[in-house]
Structures are given as structure tokens and as C-alpha cells.
Scaffold this motif. Structure first.
Motif, PDB file in Angstrom:
ATOM      1  N   PRO A 134      42.540  30.030  41.426  1.00 21.81           N
ATOM      2  CA  PRO A 134      43.399  30.931  42.209  1.00 21.81           C
ATOM      3  C   PRO A 134      42.400  32.394  41.990  1.00 21.81           C
ATOM      4  CG  PRO A 134      44.147  30.238  40.105  1.00 21.81           C
ATOM      5  CD  PRO A 134      42.967  29.555  40.344  1.00 21.81           C
ATOM      6  N   ILE A 135      43.327  33.163  42.754  1.00 26.54           N
ATOM      7  CA  ILE A 135      42.469  34.633  42.788  1.00 26.54           C
ATOM      8  C   ILE A 135      43.994  35.363  42.645  1.00 26.54           C
ATOM      9  CG2 ILE A 135      41.505  36.515  43.998  1.00 26.54           C
ATOM     10  CD1 ILE A 135      39.925  34.354  45.487  1.00 26.54           C
ATOM     11  N   ALA A 136      43.759  36.441  41.876  1.00 25.12           N
ATOM     12  CA  ALA A 136      44.937  37.441  41.556  1.00 25.12           C
ATOM     13  C   ALA A 136      44.042  38.738  41.498  1.00 25.12           C
ATOM     14  CB  ALA A 136      45.714  37.050  40.339  1.00 25.12           C
ATOM     15  N   VAL A 137      45.099  39.772  42.199  1.00 21.13           N
ATOM     16  CA  VAL A 137      44.596  41.204  42.407  1.00 21.13           C
ATOM     17  C   VAL A 137      45.782  41.998  42.068  1.00 21.13           C
ATOM     18  CG1 VAL A 137      43.610  42.867  43.960  1.00 21.13           C
ATOM     19  CG2 VAL A 137      43.365  40.386  44.470  1.00 21.13           C
ATOM     20  N   ALA A 138      45.153  42.952  41.061  1.00 23.52           N
ATOM     21  CA  ALA A 138      46.026  44.359  40.500  1.00 23.52           C
ATOM     22  C   ALA A 138      45.555  45.357  41.169  1.00 23.52           C
ATOM     23  CB  ALA A 138      45.935  44.328  38.996  1.00 23.52           C
ATOM     24  N   PHE A 139      46.287  46.114  41.974  1.00 21.92           N
ATOM     25  CA  PHE A 139      45.675  47.319  42.567  1.00 21.92           C
ATOM     26  C   PHE A 139      46.240  48.499  41.593  1.00 21.92           C
ATOM     27  CE2 PHE A 139      46.686  44.098  45.870  1.00 21.92           C
ATOM     28  CZ  PHE A 139      45.829  44.105  46.637  1.00 21.92           C
ATOM     29  N   THR A 140      44.744  49.108  41.121  1.00 24.54           N
ATOM     30  CA  THR A 140      44.957  50.084  40.312  1.00 24.54           C
ATOM     31  C   THR A 140      44.845  51.406  40.617  1.00 24.54           C
ATOM     32  OG1 THR A 140      42.706  49.989  39.499  1.00 24.54           O
ATOM     33  CG2 THR A 140      44.743  48.546  38.477  1.00 24.54           C
ATOM     34  N   THR A 141      45.192  52.627  39.893  1.00 28.08           N
ATOM     35  CA  THR A 141      44.982  53.836  40.870  1.00 28.08           C
ATOM     36  C   THR A 141      43.401  54.412  40.257  1.00 28.08           C
ATOM     37  OG1 THR A 141      45.792  54.844  38.596  1.00 28.08           O
ATOM     38  CG2 THR A 141      47.426  54.708  40.594  1.00 28.08           C
ATOM     39  N   PHE A 142      42.964  53.693  39.121  1.00 29.30           N
ATOM     40  CA  PHE A 142      41.613  53.883  38.669  1.00 29.30           C
ATOM     41  C   PHE A 142      41.029  52.658  38.030  1.00 29.30           C
ATOM     42  CE2 PHE A 142      37.945  55.364  36.006  1.00 29.30           C
ATOM     43  CZ  PHE A 142      37.464  56.096  36.894  1.00 29.30           C
ATOM     44  N   PRO A 143      39.934  51.981  38.043  1.00 31.59           N
ATOM     45  CA  PRO A 143      39.102  52.449  39.456  1.00 31.59           C
ATOM     46  C   PRO A 143      39.641  51.860  40.676  1.00 31.59           C
ATOM     47  CG  PRO A 143      38.186  50.553  38.117  1.00 31.59           C
ATOM     48  CD  PRO A 143      39.628  50.935  37.424  1.00 31.59           C
ATOM     49  N   GLY A 144      40.314  51.052  40.748  1.00 32.91           N
ATOM     50  CA  GLY A 144      40.733  50.678  42.243  1.00 32.91           C
ATOM     51  C   GLY A 144      41.386  49.327  42.058  1.00 32.91           C
ATOM     52  N   LEU A 145      40.644  47.937  41.593  1.00 32.72           N
ATOM     53  CA  LEU A 145      41.073  46.779  41.759  1.00 32.72           C
ATOM     54  C   LEU A 145      40.734  46.022  40.397  1.00 32.72           C
ATOM     55  CD1 LEU A 145      39.695  45.618  45.105  1.00 32.72           C
ATOM     56  CD2 LEU A 145      42.233  46.114  44.712  1.00 32.72           C
ATOM     57  N   HIS A 146      41.554  45.331  39.996  1.00 24.02           N
ATOM     58  CA  HIS A 146      41.264  44.361  38.953  1.00 24.02           C
ATOM     59  C   HIS A 146      41.550  43.173  39.446  1.00 24.02           C
ATOM     60  CE1 HIS A 146      40.921  46.763  34.764  1.00 24.02           C
ATOM     61  NE2 HIS A 146      40.331  47.562  35.844  1.00 24.02           N
ATOM     62  N   VAL A 147      40.463  42.081  39.668  1.00 28.30           N
ATOM     63  CA  VAL A 147      40.663  40.791  39.993  1.00 28.30           C
ATOM     64  C   VAL A 147      40.356  39.700  39.218  1.00 28.30           C
ATOM     65  CG1 VAL A 147      39.844  39.157  41.836  1.00 28.30           C
ATOM     66  CG2 VAL A 147      39.767  41.725  42.315  1.00 28.30           C
ATOM     67  N   ARG A 148      41.358  38.852  39.057  1.00 29.02           N
ATOM     68  CA  ARG A 148      41.149  37.504  38.160  1.00 29.02           C
ATOM     69  C   ARG A 148      40.598  36.316  39.178  1.00 29.02           C
ATOM     70  NH1 ARG A 148      43.030  35.757  33.397  1.00 29.02           N
ATOM     71  NH2 ARG A 148      44.512  37.283  33.287  1.00 29.02           N
ATOM     72  N   PHE A 149      39.567  35.784  38.661  1.00 30.84           N
ATOM     73  CA  PHE A 149      39.117  34.730  39.503  1.00 30.84           C
ATOM     74  C   PHE A 149      39.248  33.327  38.328  1.00 30.84           C
ATOM     75  CE2 PHE A 149      36.246  38.077  41.130  1.00 30.84           C
ATOM     76  CZ  PHE A 149      36.629  38.085  42.418  1.00 30.84           C
ATOM     77  N   GLY A 150      39.977  32.329  39.119  1.00 28.60           N
ATOM     78  CA  GLY A 150      40.315  31.408  38.264  1.00 28.60           C
ATOM     79  C   GLY A 150      41.122  31.566  36.964  1.00 28.60           C
ATOM     80  N   ARG A 151      40.800  31.133  35.948  1.00 34.60           N
ATOM     81  CA  ARG A 151      42.052  31.145  34.595  1.00 34.60           C
ATOM     82  C   ARG A 151      41.674  32.494  33.840  1.00 34.60           C
ATOM     83  NH1 ARG A 151      43.100  25.635  31.489  1.00 34.60           N
ATOM     84  NH2 ARG A 151      43.483  24.888  33.611  1.00 34.60           N
ATOM     85  N   TRP A 152      40.344  32.828  33.864  1.00 38.20           N
ATOM     86  CA  TRP A 152      40.194  33.765  32.730  1.00 38.20           C
ATOM     87  C   TRP A 152      39.413  34.826  33.008  1.00 38.20           C
ATOM     88  CZ3 TRP A 152      38.075  28.610  30.880  1.00 38.20           C
ATOM     89  CH2 TRP A 152      39.244  27.922  30.277  1.00 38.20           C
ATOM     90  N   TYR A 153      38.468  34.729  34.272  1.00 37.96           N
ATOM     91  CA  TYR A 153      37.557  35.776  34.601  1.00 37.96           C
ATOM     92  C   TYR A 153      38.161  37.023  35.315  1.00 37.96           C
ATOM     93  CZ  TYR A 153      33.300  38.193  35.849  1.00 37.96           C
ATOM     94  OH  TYR A 153      32.418  38.998  35.975  1.00 37.96           O
ATOM     95  N   ILE A 154      38.269  38.123  34.714  1.00 40.41           N
ATOM     96  CA  ILE A 154      38.619  39.451  35.335  1.00 40.41           C
ATOM     97  C   ILE A 154      37.461  40.232  35.698  1.00 40.41           C
ATOM     98  CG2 ILE A 154      40.332  41.299  34.996  1.00 40.41           C
ATOM     99  CD1 ILE A 154      41.963  39.656  33.297  1.00 40.41           C
TER     100      ILE A 154
END
Length: 175
Positions: A48-68
Motif C-alpha cells: 500500500p501507499i499512504a500520503v500525509a499532506f503536511t504544511t512543512f516540508p510538504g508530503l510524508h509518504v508511507r510505502f508498504g508497511r514501515w517505510y516513511i
């Protein structure tokens, strides 16, 4: 990123979930600009891929189970990361995940002090397969967390499979 998410949702057999609080670890310590988005492939063997849209720096993306991974990596003026380079880096990682060129491993060595372990993440190039690592990360994971992540095993390998294309995408590729 919303364009990439839309393309992935359109081309692949995935379920889209959008809401705040979707991934606490991904959101931790971040000021969110909008709700998170997760794309979960219909095949549980695909990452799976999950995305948090942040004000800084911009995006935090989780790839798979653990990698951010943050995009940009730093965001400060001194680092001067280019938007084009960051878009390319994100696109490469997304392409690797959807093509099944992504692996996560947790390993707890037999003689490990207090059960601490190692987490490894690999993305590889389509050109040479696993022999051509595009990106590799290895970091220590503390005892209890390592055992939770490995589901009590000494080693857990997640060799993620490619995402399945939607039938409409397959038809477009034939034409």
C-alpha cells in the motif's frame, strides 16, 4: 501528488481511503494541510501507499508497511532541493512500488542485545532487477518494536508484488 494518486486509482485495482487520523505514525508531529490518502491494492501481497499532506516540508509518504519518506527530504532553504528532482524521486519510488520492485525486511539477529533488530528497505531499477538497487535504507529498530514488526519471528521479508492493472487500463495499453 493528487494527480499521481488519481492516476494510480484510475489505472490500478486499489481502494482509496481519505481521512484525518488514517495513519498516526505518518501524521505524528506534523501540521496537516488536508486529510491523508491511502491507496490499498486489492491484492494483499502488493504494497500500500499512504500520503500525509503536511504544511512543512510538504508530503510524508508511507510505502508498504514501515517505510516513511518525506518530500522534500528536508525543505530548508540551505538544502535547496528542486521541485523537479523531488517529483522525479517520488515518481520513481511510486513506480517501483506499483511494479513490485520494493522489499522490506525486519531481522533480529540471534545474538542481538535485548532483541533489537534491523529494518531494511530496497527499491530497485527496472533495468537490472534486484542487482540494480536504486535506493536502500538500513536502520536499527529497538527490541519491542522489532519483535512487533517481525511478528515474533527472527526475520520477516515482505517481497511486495506488482499492483494489478484495472481491465480498462489493460485495454488502453493494447490499443
Amino acid at each position: 501528488m493528487l494527480v499521481i494518486i488519481g492516476r494510480l486509482e484510475n489505472d490500478f485495482e486499489v481502494e482509496r481511503t481519505e481521512r484525518r487520523g488514517l495513519d498516526e505514525e505518518l501524521e505524528k508531529g506534523q501540521n496537516l494541510a488536508r486529510p491523508d490518502v491511502a491507496l490499498t491494492p486489492n491484492d494483499s501481497d502488493a504494497a500500500p501507499i499512504a500520503v500525509a499532506f503536511t504544511t512543512f516540508p510538504g508530503l510524508h509518504v508511507r510505502f508498504g508497511r514501515w517505510y516513511i519518506e518525506p518530500f522534500p527530504d528536508c525543505g530548508c532553504d540551505a538544502c535547496d532541493e528542486s521541485t523537479g528532482d523531488e517529483i522525479e524521486r517520488l515518481g520513481d519510488m511510486v513506480d517501483d512500488v506499483t511494479a513490485g520492485r520494493f522489499r522490506e525486511t525486519i531481522e533480529i539477529p540471534a545474538l542481538s542485545f535485548m532483541g533489537s533488530g534491523w529494518r531494511e528497505t530496497r527499491f530497485w531499477s527496472p533495468d537490472d532487477g534486484r542487482n540494480s538497487t536504486r535506493f536502500r535504507s538500513r536502520s536499527r529498530v529497538e527490541g519491542l518494536r522489532a519483535r512487533e514488526m517481525s511478528e515474533g519471528r527472527r526475520r520477516l521479508d515482505l517481497n511486495w508484488k506488482p499492483w494489478r492493472l484495472r481491465e480498462t487500463t489493460k485495454k488502453r495499453q493494447v490499443c
